[in-house]
Design a protein around this motif. Structure first.
Motif, PDB file in Angstrom:
ATOM      1  N   HIS A  88       4.262   3.562  -4.593  1.00  0.00           N
ATOM      2  CA  HIS A  88       3.563   4.381  -5.584  1.00  0.00           C
ATOM      3  C   HIS A  88       4.488   4.652  -6.768  1.00  0.00           C
ATOM      4  O   HIS A  88       5.706   4.753  -6.615  1.00  0.00           O
ATOM      5  N   PRO A 100       0.802  -1.227   0.000  1.00  0.00           N
ATOM      6  CA  PRO A 100       0.000   0.000   0.000  1.00  0.00           C
ATOM      7  C   PRO A 100       0.835   1.276   0.000  1.00  0.00           C
ATOM      8  O   PRO A 100       0.330   2.346  -0.359  1.00  0.00           O
ATOM      9  N   ASP A 115      -2.689  -4.220  -3.735  1.00  0.00           N
ATOM     10  CA  ASP A 115      -3.364  -3.777  -2.529  1.00  0.00           C
ATOM     11  C   ASP A 115      -2.519  -4.201  -1.332  1.00  0.00           C
ATOM     12  O   ASP A 115      -1.555  -3.537  -1.010  1.00  0.00           O
ATOM     13  N   TYR A 116      -2.849  -5.343  -0.701  1.00  0.00           N
ATOM     14  CA  TYR A 116      -2.160  -5.684   0.537  1.00  0.00           C
ATOM     15  C   TYR A 116      -1.053  -6.721   0.383  1.00  0.00           C
ATOM     16  O   TYR A 116      -0.433  -7.110   1.363  1.00  0.00           O
ATOM     17  N   TYR A 141      -6.722   0.984  -6.568  1.00  0.00           N
ATOM     18  CA  TYR A 141      -5.714   0.165  -5.908  1.00  0.00           C
ATOM     19  C   TYR A 141      -4.909   1.035  -4.941  1.00  0.00           C
ATOM     20  O   TYR A 141      -4.754   2.237  -5.142  1.00  0.00           O
ATOM     21  N   LEU A 142      -4.353   0.398  -3.915  1.00  0.00           N
ATOM     22  CA  LEU A 142      -3.607   1.143  -2.910  1.00  0.00           C
ATOM     23  C   LEU A 142      -2.189   1.463  -3.359  1.00  0.00           C
ATOM     24  O   LEU A 142      -1.656   2.528  -3.059  1.00  0.00           O
TER      25      LEU A 142
END
Length: 292
Positions: A110, A107, A147-148, A127-128
């Motif tokens: 980026h 998460p 995500d996770y 999406y994270l």
């Protein structure tokens, strides 16, 4: 960007043909490179002009991206980030990579685009986390969303030059390179049933997995306009090697003295960048280019 440094080089090794008959081929040479003062250096991408991007670890353990252009290194740090890497570079010098502004898993990863000295975030909607891996001459960006975790909900994506995202609806995939028209995409995926990692080609939307012969681990990391693919594989003795897939033939990419290696980026001329680990355990970047 900050800190310009000059490059010192060392000529290394040769390549090994894995499969198929012996055929005449151009002579190549390896050049190793290290960001000055770094404890670890990795080459990740190379453009047609020979500019290289990657990332390095400083003596304090912090990761930074870098650009190697004209023999000079420039460090790349996303503003306020605790981690930055640089993974792909376009013919015009636009750079993509990832950053983290907080510790933790997917998460907090980026993507970014660095264009004309200005950073902008690359983040797949819904999406994270996002990893921006490659940028084409037309400005399309390839990578994966999360995500996770890094595998089960990982999805390959492409963001076109207009900023529109297309997510590939196959689990555990990562788009890592493509032909300029996007007709063929190379990447990697994890089979969640067996736990094994494979390379793949996405050809006009058709998913085509591939593995280096006798390998129990294969990753596709980049593709050039001619359809040549580079990546990493593990042999049946557990050793990691880089590879080039060209014309249906796999060629091992191993600088001399490497105990492990990976080929991560390739440009239209067939120049390859990556990294290798020497006998002392230190990781260096390498360039495999045509011999003069």
């Amino acid at each position: 960007m900050k800190r310009n440094w000059s490059l010192g080089v060392l000529i290394l090794g040769a390549v090994v043909l894995l499969t198929g008959p012996a055929v005449p081929r151009p002579a190549f040479q390896f050049t190793t490179f290290d960001f000055p003062g770094a404890v670890r250096t990795q080459g990740d991408g190379i453009n047609p002009g020979g500019e290289i991007v990657g990332h390095y670890t400083d003596t304090a353990g912090k990761e930074h991206g870098f650009l190697l252009s004209g023999g000079n290194f420039t460090s790349i740090d996303y503003p306020a980030a605790i981690y930055t890497d640089a993974r792909g570079i376009s013919p015009g010098g636009d750079i993509v990579g990832t950053f983290r502004n907080a510790p933790g898993g997917p998460p907090n990863w980026h993507g970014y685009l660095l264009s004309h000295g200005i950073f902008s975030e690359v983040q797949v909607p819904g999406y994270l986390g996002t990893i921006a891996q490659r940028i084409t001459p037309t400005g399309d960006i390839y990578g994966c969303s999360h995500d996770y975790d890094f595998m089960s909900n990982m999805r390959g994506f492409v963001r076109d030059a207009a900023g529109q995202y297309t997510v590939f609806d196959v689990p555990s995939t990562m788009h890592n390179g493509a032909t300029p028209d996007g007709r063929i995409i190379a990447g990697l995926y994890n089979d969640m049933t067996t736990g094994l990692t494979h390379g793949y080609l996405l050809v006009n939307g058709d998913f085509e997995p591939f593995d280096v012969p006798d390998s129990n681990f294969t990753q596709g990391w980049d593709m050039n306009p001619s359809g040549q693919v580079v990546g990493q594989y593990r042999d049946d003795n557990g050793k990691f090697h880089g590879f080039l897939l060209s014309g249906g033939v796999f060629t091992a990419i191993d600088p001399a003295g490497a105990i492990a290696s990976a080929a991560v980026g390739i440009n239209p001329a067939g120049d390859i960048v990556g990294y290798y680990v020497d006998s002392s355990g230190k990781t260096h970047g390498f360039l495999r280019g045509r011999a003069e």
